[in-house]
Write a protein that holds these residues in place. Structure first.
Motif, PDB file in Angstrom:
ATOM      1  N   UNK A   1       0.140  -1.313   0.379  1.00  0.00           N
ATOM      2  CA  UNK A   1       0.339  -0.313   0.186  1.00  0.00           C
ATOM      3  C   UNK A   1       0.806   1.575  -0.095  1.00  0.00           C
ATOM      4  N   UNK A   2       0.356   2.602  -0.637  1.00  0.00           N
ATOM      5  CA  UNK A   2       1.261   3.554  -0.873  1.00  0.00           C
ATOM      6  C   UNK A   2       1.004   5.010   0.180  1.00  0.00           C
ATOM      7  N   UNK A   3       1.635   5.475   0.539  1.00  0.00           N
ATOM      8  CA  UNK A   3       1.841   6.073   1.584  1.00  0.00           C
ATOM      9  C   UNK A   3       0.724   7.391   1.630  1.00  0.00           C
ATOM     10  N   UNK A   4       0.607   7.822  -0.039  1.00  0.00           N
ATOM     11  CA  UNK A   4      -1.132   8.260  -0.094  1.00  0.00           C
ATOM     12  C   UNK A   4      -2.049   7.650   0.472  1.00  0.00           C
ATOM     13  N   UNK A   5      -2.256   6.549   0.077  1.00  0.00           N
ATOM     14  CA  UNK A   5      -3.400   5.434  -0.093  1.00  0.00           C
ATOM     15  C   UNK A   5      -3.749   6.041   1.777  1.00  0.00           C
ATOM     16  N   UNK A   6      -2.874   5.642   3.098  1.00  0.00           N
ATOM     17  CA  UNK A   6      -2.623   5.655   3.858  1.00  0.00           C
ATOM     18  C   UNK A   6      -3.114   6.602   4.403  1.00  0.00           C
ATOM     19  N   UNK A   7      -2.605   7.716   3.765  1.00  0.00           N
ATOM     20  CA  UNK A   7      -3.195   9.452   4.432  1.00  0.00           C
ATOM     21  C   UNK A   7      -4.642   9.114   4.068  1.00  0.00           C
ATOM     22  N   UNK A   8      -4.795   8.729   3.370  1.00  0.00           N
ATOM     23  CA  UNK A   8      -6.595   9.068   2.462  1.00  0.00           C
ATOM     24  C   UNK A   8      -7.414   8.318   2.955  1.00  0.00           C
ATOM     25  N   UNK A   9      -6.553   6.330   4.068  1.00  0.00           N
ATOM     26  CA  UNK A   9      -7.481   6.398   4.296  1.00  0.00           C
ATOM     27  C   UNK A   9      -7.696   6.806   6.095  1.00  0.00           C
ATOM     28  N   UNK A  10      -6.798   6.646   6.201  1.00  0.00           N
ATOM     29  CA  UNK A  10      -6.416   7.442   8.024  1.00  0.00           C
ATOM     30  C   UNK A  10      -7.756   9.233   7.809  1.00  0.00           C
ATOM     31  N   UNK A  11      -7.642  10.173   6.313  1.00  0.00           N
ATOM     32  CA  UNK A  11      -9.093  10.852   6.670  1.00  0.00           C
ATOM     33  C   UNK A  11     -10.039  10.148   6.772  1.00  0.00           C
ATOM     34  N   UNK A  12     -10.451   9.332   5.794  1.00  0.00           N
ATOM     35  CA  UNK A  12     -11.540   8.785   5.718  1.00  0.00           C
ATOM     36  C   UNK A  12     -12.151   8.076   7.259  1.00  0.00           C
ATOM     37  N   UNK A  13     -11.890   6.982   7.799  1.00  0.00           N
ATOM     38  CA  UNK A  13     -11.323   7.222   9.481  1.00  0.00           C
ATOM     39  C   UNK A  13     -12.029   8.059  10.091  1.00  0.00           C
ATOM     40  N   UNK A  14     -11.403   9.293  10.108  1.00  0.00           N
ATOM     41  CA  UNK A  14     -12.258  10.696  10.394  1.00  0.00           C
ATOM     42  C   UNK A  14     -13.171  10.759  10.880  1.00  0.00           C
ATOM     43  N   UNK A  15     -13.385  11.304   9.552  1.00  0.00           N
ATOM     44  CA  UNK A  15     -14.045  11.795   8.810  1.00  0.00           C
ATOM     45  C   UNK A  15     -15.321  10.463   9.453  1.00  0.00           C
ATOM     46  N   UNK A  16     -15.980   9.391   8.528  1.00  0.00           N
ATOM     47  CA  UNK A  16     -16.633   8.374   8.916  1.00  0.00           C
ATOM     48  C   UNK A  16     -17.432   8.556  10.151  1.00  0.00           C
ATOM     49  N   UNK A  17     -16.217   7.843  11.006  1.00  0.00           N
ATOM     50  CA  UNK A  17     -16.477   7.667  12.636  1.00  0.00           C
ATOM     51  C   UNK A  17     -16.435   8.817  13.090  1.00  0.00           C
ATOM     52  N   UNK A  18     -16.533   9.996  12.538  1.00  0.00           N
ATOM     53  CA  UNK A  18     -15.801  10.998  13.048  1.00  0.00           C
ATOM     54  C   UNK A  18     -15.176  11.387  14.979  1.00  0.00           C
ATOM     55  N   UNK A  19     -13.994  10.581  14.744  1.00  0.00           N
ATOM     56  CA  UNK A  19     -13.472  10.307  15.418  1.00  0.00           C
ATOM     57  C   UNK A  19     -12.612  12.169  15.561  1.00  0.00           C
ATOM     58  N   UNK A  20     -12.269  12.109  17.096  1.00  0.00           N
ATOM     59  CA  UNK A  20     -11.989  13.432  18.317  1.00  0.00           C
ATOM     60  C   UNK A  20     -10.408  13.810  17.884  1.00  0.00           C
ATOM     61  N   UNK A  21      -9.589  12.436  17.843  1.00  0.00           N
ATOM     62  CA  UNK A  21      -8.347  12.563  18.059  1.00  0.00           C
ATOM     63  C   UNK A  21      -8.067  11.355  16.883  1.00  0.00           C
TER      64      UNK A  21
END
Length: 227
Positions: A1-21
């Motif tokens: 997995x590419x780093x750019x994809x890792x970063x994208x998944x991190x942003x999506x995860x925060x948005x989908x579940x509204x993670x506070x941190x």
């Protein structure tokens, strides 16, 4: 997995579940020459649990070697060194009155997940959405409802169960990093006396850790289920 994809998944995860941190990317490095350019060494010795908490709250990123870890037990279970005899034997926790006998304390310590001693030379830490490396494990500290949703997302594609294993000892190090690193499976843990004393992890929060190989499926499932 590419780093750019890792970063994208991190942003999506925060948005989908509204993670506070932020979810925290953790990489175990077997050779210091593999430390990526652009990531600085931590400035002062501290505990692994504090490092996780600082990264998720402030967005800092850094790498550490054995000498940067104030908690040598945590460093040892993640492969940066060897557990002291006092900790390995259970004497430390027995003397703290955490167990009714030395044998009980020793039995618990013998079952703490443990990466091979000295096999890891450095550990990388970064917010998942900003990491400049591909992590081994993603550590997420969040309330139980969101741990439930993440657990459901992990199982969405292939089913099964989350086989959680914890003892309220060596939690963010042994349970949170060593266990998923060694097993290749997601795990849930509740924190320990040290991690709850030395960090800002709330009473209402717990921890789920996921090997990076499961990240893409988990995020895709979370998007389908909860977005």
């Amino acid at each position: 997995m590419e780093i750019e994809e890792i970063n994208k998944l991190g942003k999506e995860l925060m948005d989908i579940l509204d993670l506070e941190t932020s979810p925290v990317a953790v990489g175990l490095v077997n050779d210091e020459k593999d430390i990526p350019e652009g990531i600085q060494k931590i400035g002062e010795a501290t505990r692994h649990c504090q490092m996780i908490d600082n990264v998720r709250r402030t967005g800092s990123q850094f790498y550490t070697t054995a000498g940067d870890h104030q908690c040598k037990g945590g460093a040892a279970v993640m492969g940066l060194g060897e557990m002291s005899e006092k900790l390995k034997s259970g004497e430390l926790y027995f003397n703290l009155n955490h167990f009714g006998s030395l044998e009980a304390a020793k039995s618990t310590m013998e079952n703490i997940p443990h990466v091979d001693s000295y096999s890891v030379k450095a550990i990388l830490y970064a917010p998942l959405e900003k990491a400049n490396f591909v992590p081994d494990v993603v550590v997420i500290v969040t309330p139980p409802r969101k741990v439930m949703q993440l657990s459901q997302a992990v199982l969405h594609t292939k089913g099964g169960r989350i086989n959680s294993s914890f003892a309220g000892k060596q939690s963010l190090c042994g349970d949170g990093v060593a266990l998923p690193y060694l097993s290749g499976e997601a795990g849930v843990t509740i924190g320990c006396s040290g991690s709850r004393k030395y960090t800002q992890i709330e009473d209402e929060e717990m921890i789920i850790s996921v090997p990076v190989d499961k990240l893409q499926d988990m995020v895709s499932a979370a998007k389908a289920m909860f977005n």
